[in-house]
Design a protein around this motif. Structure first.
Motif, PDB file in Angstrom:
ATOM      1  N   LEU A 122       0.826  -1.205   0.000  1.00  0.00           N
ATOM      2  CA  LEU A 122       0.000   0.000   0.000  1.00  0.00           C
ATOM      3  C   LEU A 122       0.864   1.261   0.000  1.00  0.00           C
ATOM      4  N   THR A 123       1.975   1.223   0.721  1.00  0.00           N
ATOM      5  CA  THR A 123       2.895   2.372   0.723  1.00  0.00           C
ATOM      6  C   THR A 123       3.468   2.584  -0.670  1.00  0.00           C
ATOM      7  N   ALA A 124       3.873   1.497  -1.318  1.00  0.00           N
ATOM      8  CA  ALA A 124       4.413   1.599  -2.673  1.00  0.00           C
ATOM      9  C   ALA A 124       3.367   2.148  -3.635  1.00  0.00           C
ATOM     10  N   THR A 148       1.415   9.235  -6.027  1.00  0.00           N
ATOM     11  CA  THR A 148       1.871  10.600  -5.755  1.00  0.00           C
ATOM     12  C   THR A 148       2.857  11.078  -6.813  1.00  0.00           C
ATOM     13  N   GLU A 149       3.764  10.204  -7.202  1.00  0.00           N
ATOM     14  CA  GLU A 149       4.837  10.599  -8.120  1.00  0.00           C
ATOM     15  C   GLU A 149       4.404  10.608  -9.590  1.00  0.00           C
ATOM     16  N   GLU A 150       3.558   9.645  -9.975  1.00  0.00           N
ATOM     17  CA  GLU A 150       3.295   9.452 -11.398  1.00  0.00           C
ATOM     18  C   GLU A 150       1.827   9.479 -11.793  1.00  0.00           C
ATOM     19  N   LEU A 167       0.038   3.620 -12.377  1.00  0.00           N
ATOM     20  CA  LEU A 167       0.058   2.722 -11.230  1.00  0.00           C
ATOM     21  C   LEU A 167      -0.347   1.322 -11.702  1.00  0.00           C
ATOM     22  N   GLY A 168       0.649   0.461 -11.846  1.00  0.00           N
ATOM     23  CA  GLY A 168       0.400  -0.910 -12.256  1.00  0.00           C
ATOM     24  C   GLY A 168       0.893  -1.880 -11.200  1.00  0.00           C
ATOM     25  N   ALA A 177       0.784  13.483  -1.159  1.00  0.00           N
ATOM     26  CA  ALA A 177      -0.085  12.311  -1.250  1.00  0.00           C
ATOM     27  C   ALA A 177      -1.546  12.723  -1.243  1.00  0.00           C
ATOM     28  N   GLY A 178      -1.900  13.652  -0.374  1.00  0.00           N
ATOM     29  CA  GLY A 178      -3.283  14.102  -0.295  1.00  0.00           C
ATOM     30  C   GLY A 178      -3.748  14.755  -1.581  1.00  0.00           C
TER      31      GLY A 178
END
Length: 201
Positions: free
Chosen positions: A25-27, A33-35, A40-41, A106-107
């Motif tokens: 979940l952190t990953a 957040t970054e991309e 997100l895959g 992140a938010g």
């Protein structure tokens, strides 16, 4: 000769399964957040978390379920539902936590991703589930207020929370305007005045 009692087994809280879940979940939140959600895959998440793809598929099944679990976990931890004993302070505390969460990378990423329409029906359904889950969680503020007699029965829970949260989301995501320190309390008062005034009318 007295036999010594066996030493009790000491288990670490959570165990491996919970550590894997937290790592995944952190990953997922980091990649979001970054991309952004489009990048997100499951393969990327598994690589960053240091686990096998099969582990992720076995637990979540689909990318959409993984996205949903990640954003629900992140937003629930970042914006907890308070229980101060009074509706005004509950609403103000919830608004303040949301403002602080929206000020984080992140938010902002979660809010932007959740506000976008999607051509993918599964992903669109995941976002609808996300919003409904958060509404159900935060709706406890209004439910408790009705039980205590602070708000009238039949109060529109969804509308109350939308009135409270929308100005914060608009400022953070669209207006890029600062959120004044007293804005959460002002919004709480305006929402309560509207709900009570509407009921009286």
């Amino acid at each position: 000769m007295t036999e010594e009692a066996p030493e009790p087994i000491r288990r670490r809280p959570g165990g491996r399964a919970e550590r894997v879940r937290r790592a995944v979940l952190t990953a997922a939140l980091e990649i979001l957040t970054e991309e952004g959600v489009a990048r997100l895959g499951i393969a990327a998440v598994a690589a960053r978390a240091g686990v096998n793809e099969s582990t992720v598929y076995r637990r979540w099944g689909t990318r959409e379920k993984l996205v949903l679990d990640a954003v629900l976990t992140g937003s629930s931890e970042g914006v907890p539902v308070p229980d101060t004993g009074a509706v005004r302070t509950d609403l103000a505390a919830f608004a303040r936590a949301l403002a602080e969460y929206l000020a984080t990378p992140a938010g902002r990423s979660v809010a932007r991703a959740a506000s976008l329409s999607s051509d993918d029906p599964d992903l669109a359904g995941a976002w609808q589930t996300f919003w409904q889950s958060r509404l159900d969680q935060a709706g406890a503020i209004v439910d408790r207020a009705v039980t205590r007699g602070e708000l009238p029965a039949g109060t529109d829970t969804a509308l109350a929370l939308e009135l409270l949260c929308s100005p914060l989301q608009t400022r953070s995501l669209l207006g890029h305007r600062p959120i004044e320190p007293d804005l959460p309390e002002r919004l709480a008062d305006m929402v309560l005045d509207g709900l009570r005034g509407g009921a009286a009318g």
